[in-house]
Design a protein around this motif. Sequence first.
Motif, PDB file in Angstrom:
ATOM      1  N   ASN A 205       0.807  -1.228   0.000  1.00 26.28           N
ATOM      2  CA  ASN A 205       0.000   0.000   0.000  1.00 26.28           C
ATOM      3  C   ASN A 205       0.839   1.276   0.000  1.00 26.28           C
ATOM      4  O   ASN A 205       0.416   2.296  -0.537  1.00 26.28           O
ATOM      5  CB  ASN A 205      -0.935   0.027   1.207  1.00 26.28           C
ATOM      6  N   ASP A 206       2.036   1.184   0.616  1.00 29.78           N
ATOM      7  CA  ASP A 206       2.859   2.386   0.745  1.00 29.78           C
ATOM      8  C   ASP A 206       3.881   2.559  -0.367  1.00 29.78           C
ATOM      9  O   ASP A 206       4.194   3.681  -0.762  1.00 29.78           O
ATOM     10  CB  ASP A 206       3.612   2.357   2.086  1.00 29.78           C
ATOM     11  N   ARG A 209       3.106   1.323  -6.645  1.00 32.01           N
ATOM     12  CA  ARG A 209       2.370   2.430  -7.242  1.00 32.01           C
ATOM     13  C   ARG A 209       1.919   2.126  -8.671  1.00 32.01           C
ATOM     14  O   ARG A 209       2.538   1.332  -9.380  1.00 32.01           O
ATOM     15  CB  ARG A 209       3.261   3.687  -7.288  1.00 32.01           C
ATOM     16  N   GLU A 233       1.712  10.126 -10.614  1.00 37.41           N
ATOM     17  CA  GLU A 233       1.698   8.984  -9.702  1.00 37.41           C
ATOM     18  C   GLU A 233       0.259   8.637  -9.328  1.00 37.41           C
ATOM     19  O   GLU A 233      -0.559   9.527  -9.080  1.00 37.41           O
ATOM     20  CB  GLU A 233       2.481   9.353  -8.436  1.00 37.41           C
ATOM     21  N   PRO A 235      -2.450   5.567  -7.162  1.00 33.08           N
ATOM     22  CA  PRO A 235      -2.472   4.513  -6.146  1.00 33.08           C
ATOM     23  C   PRO A 235      -2.212   3.139  -6.763  1.00 33.08           C
ATOM     24  O   PRO A 235      -2.354   2.963  -7.979  1.00 33.08           O
ATOM     25  CB  PRO A 235      -3.910   4.584  -5.596  1.00 33.08           C
ATOM     26  N   ARG A 262      -6.681  -3.652  -3.605  1.00 34.12           N
ATOM     27  CA  ARG A 262      -5.239  -3.758  -3.368  1.00 34.12           C
ATOM     28  C   ARG A 262      -4.880  -5.127  -2.795  1.00 34.12           C
ATOM     29  O   ARG A 262      -4.061  -5.252  -1.891  1.00 34.12           O
ATOM     30  CB  ARG A 262      -4.748  -2.620  -2.467  1.00 34.12           C
ATOM     31  N   THR A 313       3.672  13.925  -8.111  1.00 34.42           N
ATOM     32  CA  THR A 313       3.260  13.001  -7.049  1.00 34.42           C
ATOM     33  C   THR A 313       1.749  13.121  -6.814  1.00 34.42           C
ATOM     34  O   THR A 313       1.116  14.116  -7.191  1.00 34.42           O
ATOM     35  CB  THR A 313       3.982  13.321  -5.730  1.00 34.42           C
ATOM     36  N   MET A 314       1.201  12.098  -6.156  1.00 34.89           N
ATOM     37  CA  MET A 314      -0.235  12.141  -5.830  1.00 34.89           C
ATOM     38  C   MET A 314      -0.556  13.357  -4.973  1.00 34.89           C
ATOM     39  O   MET A 314      -1.581  14.010  -5.176  1.00 34.89           O
ATOM     40  CB  MET A 314      -0.651  10.864  -5.096  1.00 34.89           C
ATOM     41  N   ASP A 315       0.344  13.647  -4.015  1.00 32.12           N
ATOM     42  CA  ASP A 315       0.112  14.808  -3.140  1.00 32.12           C
ATOM     43  C   ASP A 315      -0.030  16.084  -3.959  1.00 32.12           C
ATOM     44  O   ASP A 315      -0.971  16.865  -3.760  1.00 32.12           O
ATOM     45  CB  ASP A 315       1.281  14.964  -2.144  1.00 32.12           C
ATOM     46  N   LYS A 374     -13.052  10.574   0.040  1.00 37.99           N
ATOM     47  CA  LYS A 374     -11.655  10.510  -0.401  1.00 37.99           C
ATOM     48  C   LYS A 374     -11.191   9.068  -0.341  1.00 37.99           C
ATOM     49  O   LYS A 374     -11.656   8.299   0.496  1.00 37.99           O
ATOM     50  CB  LYS A 374     -10.768  11.319   0.555  1.00 37.99           C
ATOM     51  N   ASP A 375     -10.252   8.710  -1.195  1.00 39.01           N
ATOM     52  CA  ASP A 375      -9.673   7.366  -1.102  1.00 39.01           C
ATOM     53  C   ASP A 375      -8.534   7.407  -0.080  1.00 39.01           C
ATOM     54  O   ASP A 375      -8.234   8.475   0.464  1.00 39.01           O
ATOM     55  CB  ASP A 375      -9.240   6.876  -2.494  1.00 39.01           C
ATOM     56  N   TYR A 377      -5.560   7.626  -0.271  1.00 44.92           N
ATOM     57  CA  TYR A 377      -4.433   8.489  -0.634  1.00 44.92           C
ATOM     58  C   TYR A 377      -4.867   9.957  -0.732  1.00 44.92           C
ATOM     59  O   TYR A 377      -4.117  10.797  -1.203  1.00 44.92           O
ATOM     60  CB  TYR A 377      -3.809   8.005  -1.943  1.00 44.92           C
TER      61      TYR A 377
END
Length: 764
Positions: A205-206, A209, A233, A235, A262, A313-315, A374-375, A377
Amino acid sequence: MTQRLSKAVGLAVALGFGLAASGASAQDNLQQIMQDRGLTQKDILAAAKTYVPTGKRDEFLAFSSGGQSGQIIVYGIPSMRILKYVAVFTPEPWQGYGFDDESKAVLDQGKINGKTVTYGDTHHPAISETNGEYDGRYLFINDKANPRIAVIDLADFETKQIVVNPIMKSEHGGAFVTPNTDYVIEATQYAAPFSKEYVPLSEFNDKYRGAVTYWKFDNEKGRIQQDQSFSVELPPYSQDLSDFGKKVSDGWSFTNSFCTERYVGGIENGRPPFEAGCSQKDTDFLHMINWKKAAELFKAGKTTKINGHDVITMDTAVKEGILFLIPEPKSPHGVDVSPDGKFIIVAGKLDTHASVYSFEKIKALIDSKDFAGKDPYGIPILDLKKSLHTQVEVGLGPLHTQYDSKNCVVYTSIYVDSQVTKWDYCEGKVLDKISIHYNIGHLMTMEGDSVTPQGKYLVSLNKLAIDRFNPVGPLHPQNHQLIDISGDKMELLYDMPLPLGEPHYAVAIRADKLKPHIRYKVGWNSRADETSPYKTRPGREKIEKVDGVTHVYGTLIRSHITPEIIEVEEGETVSLHFTNLERAEDETHGFALYEHNVNLSVEPGKTVSATFVADRPGVYPYYCTEFCSALHLEMQGYLLVRPKGMKATTAALQEGTIYAQADYDKQVKTNNDTQAVIDSVVAFITGRNFKDFAPVVALVEDATDQLNFAADAKKKSEDYAAKQDWHNGTLWAQQWFQYQVKAADIGLRAKTFLEQNGAVEVKQ
Ligand code: K7E
Ligand code: CUA
């Protein structure tokens, strides 16, 4: 043969030509043939709709992925005649692909972490677009197994470039292009760490990707610009297919996914397998990305370098508001944007519905920040119901959708039911169903994913053929079925076996949009699209040793290879370079050399090279592999590899026949008679308006070349004769004759063309 016959008969019936029963032989009697072969009226009609008479051409050209063959298959529609296999990720000897230095350089671009990979699993071809319409300039294809994208130039149907995805280890959602081919998209399939290191699955999960990569395409150069490309990026959901928005939704891309659970499998340890763990949830996610804004973020430097590649990045994606998720039921596969860009159709493998999303509704939700959650991530999730235009029950296991030229009409492939469902996505109702054979994957309508679908035909790309063809062992060919979609009911027309890999998607373009070259500029390196430094003109052939490499600058023309004897010393590196001097259409020469795995295809004008170490002394015959003329078998030569230290021996050659003056005179008389024939043909051609016929102009150019060569050989023979060297005089007189024969052959082809195409006499 019998297939052809049945099609010809079909045409006769469709046009209402009844063939007389009495007097005609059984071979010519339509009723009799129908009876003998058990053909129905419907068969005859289907044959008439697909038969393309000899010399005529197809209306559409299809480019099919070749699956794990790593190639592209090109065929005509409606005839379903295969025209070409384009070698992409896999060496292919007919095209010399992976055998000559120039194409090896293309394959080498596809090395992954230094490793050569000589196959690809091609899935989705895409034709380049201008304003959302197919423009027929380029073709892109992805490799699912080893994430790569290849660029094929439709000017010559050759692979020009392979780019390796720098962060993915598995992909699927490529290749699809933006409406002006600014970008080519590639999306992951199975999540993996971006890094090349070992990362345990406990960190799935971490550290694992997904991603989408936007490859920047330079439409002028015809190449992907890797340093102008970037990724977003995602999930570790198994991203699947992608599509770009068009018109109102231009600027957005859509990528769906499965296994958003996942789940990581482990059946060997008693855990339920992937197939169970990946289908727990009722919905997965459609990823929506604002790629235009993503491109701005990339330009503004808001990326992180991973493996030397720019990644948003996702962020950053969440913070900048370019990434959203929409639930989609259940284990979806296809995602297809409508020609007007207003709707996005998604079908779930484990759901009987096709879901039609409204771009307008989605956009409104995003603009008003109306999110359902929200998911894990932090990516905003839109509400499924609020995003939908409608859902339609289309059948069991719906996969992919293609658009008709008729408004609101679409076709969805139904895997489990082995059917195609025709339905109306505006009204939300099913219109028709047809059974296919068997288990359809993708389907394709003509120009069906452009802004202007052409209707007419649909091809069903089936996963199983089972009993449709003569058995050829446990490995069966694939079955592409042609379906007539011009009427209200779909009509099955034709089964075509495809014996090369498992094709996934295909795209078809109107044939009149393609204008490929018939020859190259002389001395052309077709893979780099530039003049080769090894280009060799006639009479300039040479063997030259530079920096320890013996370079052979050779030429090929009917019917000899120059040089015909190449002698080197054991251990020398030899680099052969051959230029095909022909200007005539279809006069390709090949070059095959014993034991060295050298096999070249040299199309008119092309220059290709082959470099190898002559590490074993011996005799190695070489020859032309294309039956290019009556004296093709004489298109031959020898590579002689001398043992180290031994002196050259080719100075004095033994010959079987020694010619005398009578031989010389006889040959010259033949040549003079031949010249009289040539002169009459030339008079015929120049006495007509031949310049109005481009093919004839090309033939005349070619014939003129041959006559110039003939004049050179004539001069040499006369020089020897003047010195009373009748032997060499006769040999050159024979060579002079060879050129005359080729000129005459070409001239007669030109004359026939003029006669058949209504050329008129002109005053000189
Ligand atoms: Cu086979 Cu598009 Cu890779 Cu569906 S894919 S079937
Ligand atoms: Cu050239 Cu055969």
